[in-house]
Write an enzyme that holds these catalytic residues in place. Structure first.
Site, PDB file in Angstrom:
ATOM      1  CD  GLU A   8      -3.604   8.295  -4.214  1.00 36.18           C
ATOM      2  OE1 GLU A   8      -3.449   7.209  -3.609  1.00 36.18           O
ATOM      3  OE2 GLU A   8      -3.744   9.381  -3.636  1.00 36.18           O
ATOM      4  CG  HIS A  46      -6.282   4.768  -1.036  1.00 37.61           C
ATOM      5  ND1 HIS A  46      -5.109   4.351  -0.476  1.00 37.61           N
ATOM      6  CD2 HIS A  46      -6.357   4.137  -2.237  1.00 37.61           C
ATOM      7  CE1 HIS A  46      -4.495   3.515  -1.288  1.00 37.61           C
ATOM      8  NE2 HIS A  46      -5.238   3.372  -2.377  1.00 37.61           N
ATOM      9  N   GLY A  47      -8.758   6.013   2.173  1.00 41.99           N
ATOM     10  CA  GLY A  47      -9.258   6.946   3.194  1.00 41.99           C
ATOM     11  C   GLY A  47     -10.727   6.745   3.486  1.00 41.99           C
ATOM     12  N   GLY A  87      -6.786   8.888   7.811  1.00 38.39           N
ATOM     13  CA  GLY A  87      -6.782   9.249   9.222  1.00 38.39           C
ATOM     14  C   GLY A  87      -8.162   9.491   9.805  1.00 38.39           C
ATOM     15  CG  ASP A  98      -1.949   1.024   1.278  1.00 40.59           C
ATOM     16  OD1 ASP A  98      -2.453   1.384   0.212  1.00 40.59           O
ATOM     17  OD2 ASP A  98      -2.289   1.496   2.391  1.00 40.59           O
ATOM     18  CG  ASP A 145       0.636   7.487  -3.484  1.00 37.40           C
ATOM     19  OD1 ASP A 145       0.501   8.327  -4.402  1.00 37.40           O
ATOM     20  OD2 ASP A 145       0.279   7.702  -2.307  1.00 37.40           O
TER      21      ASP A 145
END
Ligand code: G3H
Ligand code: 13P
Ligand code: ZN
Length: 307
Positions: free
Chosen positions: A133, A209-210, A179, A81, A103
């Site tokens: 990404e 993501h996230g 986060g 990741d 990424d």
């Protein structure tokens, strides 16, 4: 059964569901995911970040995930990741990762594409899936919503990017953030943009993501036993299911497991002052994370989908 992200995600798209990619840096989190996969009969993606590798060691982490994957019949992949360079990608492939993310989203469009192409050529020659990404995930510290939209994935660029790089999966920015502090106000994903991206990139798989939801029960538990997490806010679950209905087939979760782990350990230590054997409280962390992973599998629709 150890397999690739492409196999797991292609089955997900065909079946109209998504698969969770859960990050680990220790044994307890891996066990939580493995047991959840078996109990829910769900595929699962196990993610390892460069900082997890720094913490746990590349070979140590790779070997425990392979042992888990090979000991169950449900499809499980071992995925890098947020890999940042070709060297890390090569090291991961050498120890048996079945999927890698490069990424380079912080680089300029052409530079992102050039590095991604190098990764594709290496990974595909070894049968490994590639995720890249485009666009950037930005958190609340990066300004108001309108300013953050400047970082969202551009659908036309996405089309050119996937055509020229031949990646298997694209991570997009449509309003999520990493986060526990995703937004000051209720986060609203840009579904119009997601539709436009899907229309243009067609068969390339889409990753979100996230995507942690930061459930209130986890925050309450952690806070009750001393955590300071005021202002924590995640992506509402209804928006996750909507994103799946529009073609997202991999959903990255790390924060919700971290919160569950920490909350459970805080509770166990606070309520058992005589505890000194780490297994006594790590077991509770593992069970709490397992419940979170099982909940995600049901939400994403991957439960009972292992074939
Ligand atoms: O995007 C991935 C993570 O949530 C951050 O992970 O702290 O292991 O780099 P990390
Ligand atoms: P969260 O921080 O929302 O769990 O996202 C994790 C992630 O995107 C890992 O790549
Ligand atoms: Zn991420």
């Amino acid at each position: 059964m150890l397999t690739t992200n492409t196999k797991i995600m292609s089955a997900a798209i065909a079946g109209g569901y998504a698969v969770g990619a859960f990050n680990i840096s220790n044994l307890e989190t891996l066990w939580a995911i493995t047991e959840a996969a078996v109990e829910e009969n769900s595929p699962a993606i196990v993610g390892v970040t460069p900082s997890a590798i720094k913490y746990g060691g590349l070979r140590h982490l790779a070997e425990i995930v392979k042992v888990s994957a090979e000991s169950i019949s449900q499809p499980m992949s071992l995925h890098l990741d947020h890999g940042k360079d070709l060297e890390t990608v090569r090291d991961c492939i050498d120890v048996g990762f079945t999927s890698v993310m490069i990424d380079a989203s912080h680089l300029k469009f052409e530079e992102n594409m050039a590095l991604t192409k190098e990764v594709v050529s290496l990974a595909h020659s070894r049968g490994v899936s590639v995720e890249a990404e485009l666009g950037r995930l930005v958190g609340i510290e990066e300004g108001v919503v309108e300013e953050r939209e400047a970082f969202f994935t551009n659908p036309e660029e996405a089309e050119e990017f996937v055509q020229r790089t031949d990646i298997d999966a694209l991570a997009i920015a449509i309003g999520t953030a990493h986060g526990p502090y995703k937004s000051r106000i209720e986060p609203k994903l840009d579904f119009t943009r997601l539709k436009a991206i899907k229309d243009r990139i067609k068969d390339t798989l889409i990753v979100l993501h996230g995507a942690s939801s930061v459930p209130p029960w986890i925050i309450e538990k952690a806070t009750k036993y001393g955590a300071e997490l005021s202002g924590a806010k995640g992506i509402p679950e209804v928006q996750i299911t909507k994103a799946i209905s529009l073609g997202v087939s991999k959903i990255n979760i790390d924060t919700d497991l971290r919160l569950a782990f920490t909350g459970a350990v805080r509770e166990a230590l606070a309520t058992s002052p005589k505890a000194y054997d780490p297994r006594s409280f790590l077991n509770q962390a593992r069970d709490t994370m397992k419940e979170v992973v099982k909940g995600k599998m049901r939400l994403f629709g991957s439960s009972s989908r292992a074939t």
